[in-house]
Design a protein around this motif. Structure first.
Motif, PDB file in Angstrom:
ATOM      1  N   SER A 185       0.851   7.316   7.323  1.00 51.06           N
ATOM      2  CA  SER A 185       1.037   6.760   5.984  1.00 51.06           C
ATOM      3  C   SER A 185       0.193   7.535   4.979  1.00 51.06           C
ATOM      4  CB  SER A 185       0.626   5.284   5.967  1.00 51.06           C
ATOM      5  OG  SER A 185      -0.738   5.141   6.303  1.00 51.06           O
ATOM      6  N   VAL A 186       0.584   7.419   3.743  1.00 53.83           N
ATOM      7  CA  VAL A 186      -0.238   7.941   2.661  1.00 53.83           C
ATOM      8  C   VAL A 186      -0.845   6.732   1.965  1.00 53.83           C
ATOM      9  CG1 VAL A 186       1.652   8.025   0.981  1.00 53.83           C
ATOM     10  CG2 VAL A 186      -0.330   9.489   0.682  1.00 53.83           C
ATOM     11  N   THR A 187      -2.112   6.840   1.617  1.00 47.60           N
ATOM     12  CA  THR A 187      -2.822   5.711   1.021  1.00 47.60           C
ATOM     13  C   THR A 187      -2.745   5.756  -0.502  1.00 47.60           C
ATOM     14  OG1 THR A 187      -4.344   5.550   2.887  1.00 47.60           O
ATOM     15  CG2 THR A 187      -5.071   4.579   0.805  1.00 47.60           C
ATOM     16  N   ILE A 188      -2.392   4.629  -1.063  1.00 50.28           N
ATOM     17  CA  ILE A 188      -2.354   4.470  -2.520  1.00 50.28           C
ATOM     18  C   ILE A 188      -3.494   3.529  -2.886  1.00 50.28           C
ATOM     19  CG2 ILE A 188      -1.013   3.621  -4.475  1.00 50.28           C
ATOM     20  CD1 ILE A 188       1.505   4.454  -2.950  1.00 50.28           C
ATOM     21  N   GLY A 189      -4.485   4.054  -3.562  1.00 50.38           N
ATOM     22  CA  GLY A 189      -5.661   3.271  -3.904  1.00 50.38           C
ATOM     23  C   GLY A 189      -5.378   2.253  -4.995  1.00 50.38           C
ATOM     24  N   ILE A 190      -6.380   1.428  -5.264  1.00 53.19           N
ATOM     25  CA  ILE A 190      -6.253   0.430  -6.327  1.00 53.19           C
ATOM     26  C   ILE A 190      -6.244   1.168  -7.662  1.00 53.19           C
ATOM     27  CG2 ILE A 190      -7.383  -1.515  -7.463  1.00 53.19           C
ATOM     28  CD1 ILE A 190      -8.518  -2.305  -4.708  1.00 53.19           C
ATOM     29  N   GLN A 191      -5.135   1.027  -8.367  1.00 55.74           N
ATOM     30  CA  GLN A 191      -4.944   1.726  -9.641  1.00 55.74           C
ATOM     31  C   GLN A 191      -3.841   1.027 -10.414  1.00 55.74           C
ATOM     32  OE1 GLN A 191      -2.994   5.692  -8.774  1.00 55.74           O
ATOM     33  NE2 GLN A 191      -3.361   4.991  -6.677  1.00 55.74           N
ATOM     34  N   PRO A 192      -3.684   1.376 -11.698  1.00 58.09           N
ATOM     35  CA  PRO A 192      -2.608   0.748 -12.469  1.00 58.09           C
ATOM     36  C   PRO A 192      -1.250   0.962 -11.799  1.00 58.09           C
ATOM     37  CG  PRO A 192      -4.104   1.926 -13.918  1.00 58.09           C
ATOM     38  CD  PRO A 192      -4.504   2.272 -12.504  1.00 58.09           C
ATOM     39  N   ALA A 193      -0.360  -0.018 -11.972  1.00 58.70           N
ATOM     40  CA  ALA A 193       0.940   0.006 -11.294  1.00 58.70           C
ATOM     41  C   ALA A 193       1.711   1.292 -11.579  1.00 58.70           C
ATOM     42  CB  ALA A 193       1.755  -1.213 -11.688  1.00 58.70           C
ATOM     43  N   ARG A 211       7.200   8.440   4.614  1.00 56.71           N
ATOM     44  CA  ARG A 211       8.095   7.293   4.652  1.00 56.71           C
ATOM     45  C   ARG A 211       7.335   5.988   4.868  1.00 56.71           C
ATOM     46  NH1 ARG A 211      10.364  10.073   2.175  1.00 56.71           N
ATOM     47  NH2 ARG A 211      12.303  11.187   2.481  1.00 56.71           N
ATOM     48  N   VAL A 212       5.997   6.096   4.889  1.00 52.17           N
ATOM     49  CA  VAL A 212       5.149   4.916   5.048  1.00 52.17           C
ATOM     50  C   VAL A 212       4.046   4.975   3.991  1.00 52.17           C
ATOM     51  CG1 VAL A 212       3.687   3.585   6.608  1.00 52.17           C
ATOM     52  CG2 VAL A 212       5.562   4.961   7.554  1.00 52.17           C
ATOM     53  N   LEU A 213       3.921   3.903   3.234  1.00 49.33           N
ATOM     54  CA  LEU A 213       2.883   3.818   2.216  1.00 49.33           C
ATOM     55  C   LEU A 213       1.883   2.744   2.620  1.00 49.33           C
ATOM     56  CD1 LEU A 213       5.179   3.780  -0.953  1.00 49.33           C
ATOM     57  CD2 LEU A 213       4.064   5.769   0.099  1.00 49.33           C
ATOM     58  N   LYS A 214       0.614   3.034   2.382  1.00 48.42           N
ATOM     59  CA  LYS A 214      -0.434   2.038   2.612  1.00 48.42           C
ATOM     60  C   LYS A 214      -1.109   1.791   1.276  1.00 48.42           C
ATOM     61  CE  LYS A 214      -4.757   1.506   5.189  1.00 48.42           C
ATOM     62  NZ  LYS A 214      -5.468   1.962   6.396  1.00 48.42           N
ATOM     63  N   ARG A 274       2.727  -0.954   3.967  1.00 39.53           N
ATOM     64  CA  ARG A 274       1.681  -1.798   4.542  1.00 39.53           C
ATOM     65  C   ARG A 274       0.558  -1.883   3.528  1.00 39.53           C
ATOM     66  NH1 ARG A 274       0.660   2.812   9.036  1.00 39.53           N
ATOM     67  NH2 ARG A 274       2.752   2.065   9.514  1.00 39.53           N
ATOM     68  N   THR A 275      -0.270  -2.887   3.646  1.00 34.13           N
ATOM     69  CA  THR A 275      -1.336  -3.068   2.663  1.00 34.13           C
ATOM     70  C   THR A 275      -2.680  -3.202   3.371  1.00 34.13           C
ATOM     71  OG1 THR A 275      -1.144  -5.484   2.627  1.00 34.13           O
ATOM     72  CG2 THR A 275       0.253  -4.260   1.092  1.00 34.13           C
ATOM     73  N   ASP A 276      -3.735  -3.058   2.611  1.00 31.38           N
ATOM     74  CA  ASP A 276      -5.088  -3.196   3.142  1.00 31.38           C
ATOM     75  C   ASP A 276      -5.965  -3.790   2.058  1.00 31.38           C
ATOM     76  OD1 ASP A 276      -7.582  -3.005   4.297  1.00 31.38           O
ATOM     77  OD2 ASP A 276      -7.364  -0.912   4.903  1.00 31.38           O
ATOM     78  N   ALA A 277      -6.372  -5.036   2.255  1.00 30.12           N
ATOM     79  CA  ALA A 277      -7.193  -5.725   1.254  1.00 30.12           C
ATOM     80  C   ALA A 277      -8.681  -5.495   1.475  1.00 30.12           C
ATOM     81  CB  ALA A 277      -6.880  -7.214   1.251  1.00 30.12           C
ATOM     82  N   ASN A 278      -9.050  -4.856   2.557  1.00 26.48           N
ATOM     83  CA  ASN A 278     -10.465  -4.562   2.825  1.00 26.48           C
ATOM     84  C   ASN A 278     -11.375  -5.769   2.557  1.00 26.48           C
ATOM     85  OD1 ASN A 278      -9.648  -1.357   1.857  1.00 26.48           O
ATOM     86  ND2 ASN A 278     -10.710  -1.710   3.794  1.00 26.48           N
ATOM     87  N   ALA A 279     -10.952  -6.920   3.075  1.00 22.83           N
ATOM     88  CA  ALA A 279     -11.749  -8.153   2.995  1.00 22.83           C
ATOM     89  C   ALA A 279     -11.918  -8.664   1.565  1.00 22.83           C
ATOM     90  CB  ALA A 279     -13.111  -7.974   3.668  1.00 22.83           C
ATOM     91  N   ALA A 311       0.340   4.030  -9.503  1.00 22.85           N
ATOM     92  CA  ALA A 311       0.666   3.802  -8.093  1.00 22.85           C
ATOM     93  C   ALA A 311       2.125   4.161  -7.811  1.00 22.85           C
ATOM     94  CB  ALA A 311       0.389   2.344  -7.725  1.00 22.85           C
ATOM     95  N   VAL A 312       3.006   3.800  -8.710  1.00 13.57           N
ATOM     96  CA  VAL A 312       4.423   4.136  -8.553  1.00 13.57           C
ATOM     97  C   VAL A 312       4.612   5.652  -8.580  1.00 13.57           C
ATOM     98  CG1 VAL A 312       6.654   4.073  -9.742  1.00 13.57           C
ATOM     99  CG2 VAL A 312       5.359   1.960  -9.382  1.00 13.57           C
ATOM    100  N   ALA A 313       3.925   6.318  -9.488  1.00 14.45           N
ATOM    101  CA  ALA A 313       4.038   7.784  -9.572  1.00 14.45           C
ATOM    102  C   ALA A 313       3.575   8.424  -8.266  1.00 14.45           C
ATOM    103  CB  ALA A 313       3.216   8.304 -10.748  1.00 14.45           C
ATOM    104  N   LEU A 314       2.477   7.934  -7.707  1.00 14.41           N
ATOM    105  CA  LEU A 314       1.983   8.482  -6.442  1.00 14.41           C
ATOM    106  C   LEU A 314       2.944   8.169  -5.303  1.00 14.41           C
ATOM    107  CD1 LEU A 314      -0.100   9.929  -4.741  1.00 14.41           C
ATOM    108  CD2 LEU A 314      -1.459   7.820  -4.682  1.00 14.41           C
ATOM    109  N   ALA A 315       3.517   6.979  -5.313  1.00 12.08           N
ATOM    110  CA  ALA A 315       4.494   6.605  -4.275  1.00 12.08           C
ATOM    111  C   ALA A 315       5.686   7.552  -4.321  1.00 12.08           C
ATOM    112  CB  ALA A 315       4.928   5.159  -4.461  1.00 12.08           C
ATOM    113  N   ARG A 316       6.203   7.798  -5.505  1.00 15.10           N
ATOM    114  CA  ARG A 316       7.367   8.690  -5.644  1.00 15.10           C
ATOM    115  C   ARG A 316       7.016  10.112  -5.203  1.00 15.10           C
ATOM    116  NH1 ARG A 316       9.248   5.901 -11.101  1.00 15.10           N
ATOM    117  NH2 ARG A 316      10.991   4.697 -10.267  1.00 15.10           N
TER     118      ARG A 316
END
Ligand SMILES: [Mg+2]
Length: 162
Positions: A29-37, A53-56, A84-89, A40-45
């Motif tokens: 997967s490629v990780t998309i950090g906490i950032q404005p939507a 084909r997998v985003l975290k 997939r997501t990761d809330a890191n507690a 995040a969409v630009a990085l996803a694309r």
């Protein structure tokens, strides 16, 4: 793993072949950090254009912003991309419940460590379909921790992840 590695090196065989290769390839997967939507969409694309084909997606600072960001990403990438997501507690029980309700229709694969280690009681009473999508990977430091999570009925699903 160190012993398997040592044996593999001694025999000149990759550990994966010693244990029996079950997969020819494993999508990462490629990780998309906490950032404005929008970012995040630009990085996803961009990531999809590179072949991922997998985003975290990292979460955990504001559950409402997390939900909005995930909605925007899902809309942008369509149903064929695993998210997939990761809330890191970063969540407490109330945030977790809000996250689950707010993302129910987004076909998310799983959420890593939604609550802090030791706060796994937050998972109690969740539906099975919800529990199996929660990974308490940072909660397990040793066998005793694993035993506690397994023993608590309805406490959590299980996962091995990083
Ligand atoms: Mg993690």
């Amino acid at each position: 793993m160190a012993l398997w590695d040592l044996l593999g090196r001694h025999l000149g065989v990759a550990v994966v072949d010693l244990l029996g290769r079950a997969h020819a390839a494993l999508p990462t997967s490629v990780t998309i950090g906490i950032q404005p939507a929008a970012d995040a969409v630009a990085l996803a694309r961009e990531s999809l254009a590179q072949g991922f084909r997998v985003l975290k997606v990292k979460l955990g600072k504001s559950v409402d912003e997390d939900i909005e960001r995930l909605r925007c990403i899902r809309e942008a990438v369509g149903p064929g991309t695993a998210i997939r997501t990761d809330a890191n507690a970063g969540y407490d029980r109330a945030s977790l419940l809000r996250y689950l309700a707010g993302t129910r229709d987004l076909a998310l694969e799983l959420c890593e460590q939604p609550v802090a280690r030791g706060a796994e009681a937050a998972f109690a009473g969740l539906e099975e379909a919800e529990r199996v999508r929660l990974a308490a990977d940072e909660s397990v430091h040793d066998l005793a921790d694993a035993g506690k999570l397994i023993a608590a009925p309805g406490c959590t699903g299980s996962s091995i992840s990083s």
